[in-house]
Motif scaffolding. Structure first.
Motif, PDB file in Angstrom:
ATOM      1  N   ILE A   1     -27.404  42.587  60.388  1.00 39.17           N
ATOM      2  CA  ILE A   1     -27.656  43.132  58.307  1.00 39.17           C
ATOM      3  C   ILE A   1     -28.033  42.148  57.985  1.00 39.17           C
ATOM      4  N   LEU A   2     -28.264  42.289  56.995  1.00 40.61           N
ATOM      5  CA  LEU A   2     -28.011  41.922  55.615  1.00 40.61           C
ATOM      6  C   LEU A   2     -27.785  43.031  54.187  1.00 40.61           C
TER       7      LEU A   2
ATOM      8  N   GLY B   1     -26.432  37.086  54.651  1.00 40.27           N
ATOM      9  CA  GLY B   1     -26.756  37.919  56.677  1.00 40.27           C
ATOM     10  C   GLY B   1     -27.003  36.523  57.247  1.00 40.27           C
ATOM     11  N   ILE B   2     -26.413  37.392  58.572  1.00 40.30           N
ATOM     12  CA  ILE B   2     -26.259  36.115  59.574  1.00 40.30           C
ATOM     13  C   ILE B   2     -27.125  36.994  60.694  1.00 40.30           C
TER      14      ILE B   2
ATOM     15  N   VAL C   1     -19.655  36.845  55.977  1.00 40.11           N
ATOM     16  CA  VAL C   1     -20.736  36.975  54.769  1.00 40.11           C
ATOM     17  C   VAL C   1     -20.654  37.592  54.267  1.00 40.11           C
ATOM     18  N   GLY C   2     -20.110  37.284  53.065  1.00 44.49           N
ATOM     19  CA  GLY C   2     -20.028  38.028  51.907  1.00 44.49           C
ATOM     20  C   GLY C   2     -20.357  37.815  49.915  1.00 44.49           C
TER      21      GLY C   2
ATOM     22  N   ASP D   1     -25.533  26.974  59.439  1.00 41.67           N
ATOM     23  CA  ASP D   1     -25.367  27.757  60.959  1.00 41.67           C
ATOM     24  C   ASP D   1     -27.134  27.672  60.632  1.00 41.67           C
ATOM     25  N   SER D   2     -28.162  27.463  61.953  1.00 43.81           N
ATOM     26  CA  SER D   2     -29.530  27.889  61.245  1.00 43.81           C
ATOM     27  C   SER D   2     -30.227  29.388  61.525  1.00 43.81           C
ATOM     28  N   ARG D   3     -29.007  30.225  61.877  1.00 44.15           N
ATOM     29  CA  ARG D   3     -28.978  31.372  61.712  1.00 44.15           C
ATOM     30  C   ARG D   3     -28.976  32.615  60.474  1.00 44.15           C
ATOM     31  N   ILE D   4     -28.081  31.962  59.303  1.00 46.02           N
ATOM     32  CA  ILE D   4     -27.903  32.625  58.696  1.00 46.02           C
ATOM     33  C   ILE D   4     -29.804  32.192  57.559  1.00 46.02           C
TER      34      ILE D   4
END
Length: 273
Positions: A118-119, A267-268, A140-141, A22-25
């Motif tokens: 959010i990160l 984050g995403i 994510v975590g 996923d290029s947004r991660i």
């Protein structure tokens, strides 16, 4: 590209394998280089709580935020206590702990979210950063696992929450990040007794001298996750050690406690519409 964490520049590394999914991660780990801190914290310290000047730490954080193109007021930090508390966060929590330690989420060693933009951020200086990503559920975590958090299964606490919320365990990707290795990390019988209580199926420590054991914290966490049901091929482990690679990282052990902190982040990005 065998190494999990690839350098982007001198100041930070990213998990490039996940960007292929996923290029947004945005997921990675800072180095101690190319920051503004001085003395024991030279130069890229992200920890407010270690005695460095607050404004300088903010400057280090702001510089990385700009490089990541992820505004600092959308980062979320925690007051880490070497416990097992894992917390879900959302857009209402953005900015907590980012510019002032007192606003950090209290008594928390794990963060996760299913919201974009959010990160999640925790700080480290030998303890194990463990990153989680479910591409299917867009979750994510990250958790902070020193020996106390490890034997108290902080990583498993996060996975349990995801499974209860409906995430299929086989979809979860795990990355174990830069932390002290078994060649550098020595503990006593007190710690080993608690490791033994986990009843792991593989060897994770070796007695070097009477009452002194070399412990592989990365391996302990990997085995705990595998025994809980994360497939082995979904768990990747960095080769970086915070003590061996002291030109890149702060090490609480090697620096004898007076040192800075790196930041682990994930984050995403929000979809562009």
């Amino acid at each position: 590209m065998n190494e999990l964490f690839q350098p982007v520049d001198r100041s930070y590394f990213q998990i490039e394998k996940w960007k292929e999914i996923d290029s947004r991660i945005v997921a990675g780990f800072s180095s101690k280089q190319d920051g503004f801190s001085k003395y024991h914290y030279e130069s890229n310290n992200f920890g407010f709580h270690v005695g460095d000047q607050r404004e300088v730490v903010k400057q280090n954080r702001q510089a990385l935020a700009e490089k990541l193109r992820f505004p600092l007021d959308r980062w979320i930090f925690a007051e880490q206590t070497h416990g097992r508390n894992v917390r879900y966060v959302d857009f209402e929590d953005r900015g907590k702990g980012a510019k002032m330690y007192d606003t950090s989420l209290p008594n928390t060693d794990g963060l996760y979210t299913d919201q974009q933009g959010i990160l999640l951020a925790l700080v480290f200086a030998d303890c194990v950063p463990i990153y989680f990503f479910s591409p299917v559920d867009q979750k994510v975590g990250i958790v902070h696992a020193g020996w106390r958090g490890t034997v108290n299964k902080v990583a498993i606490q996060l996975v349990k929450k995801w499974v209860r919320e409906g995430t299929a365990i086989e979809t979860i990707q795990v990355a174990i990040g830069p932390s002290i290795c078994n060649r550098c990390y020595f503990v006593d019988n007190k710690v080993i007794d608690q490791v033994d209580s986990l009843q792991l199926r593989e060897k994770v420590y070796e007695e070097k001298t009477k009452g002194q054991f070399a412990l592989d914290l990365k391996k302990v966490n990997e085995l705990l996750l595998r025994e809980f049901g994360i497939p082995k091929d979904k768990i990747r482990i960095t080769n970086y050690c915070t003590s061996c690679h002291s030109h890149l990282f702060f090490s609480h052990r090697k620096d004898q406690g007076k040192t800075g902190r790196m930041v682990g982040f994930i984050g995403i990005r929000e979809d562009k519409r």
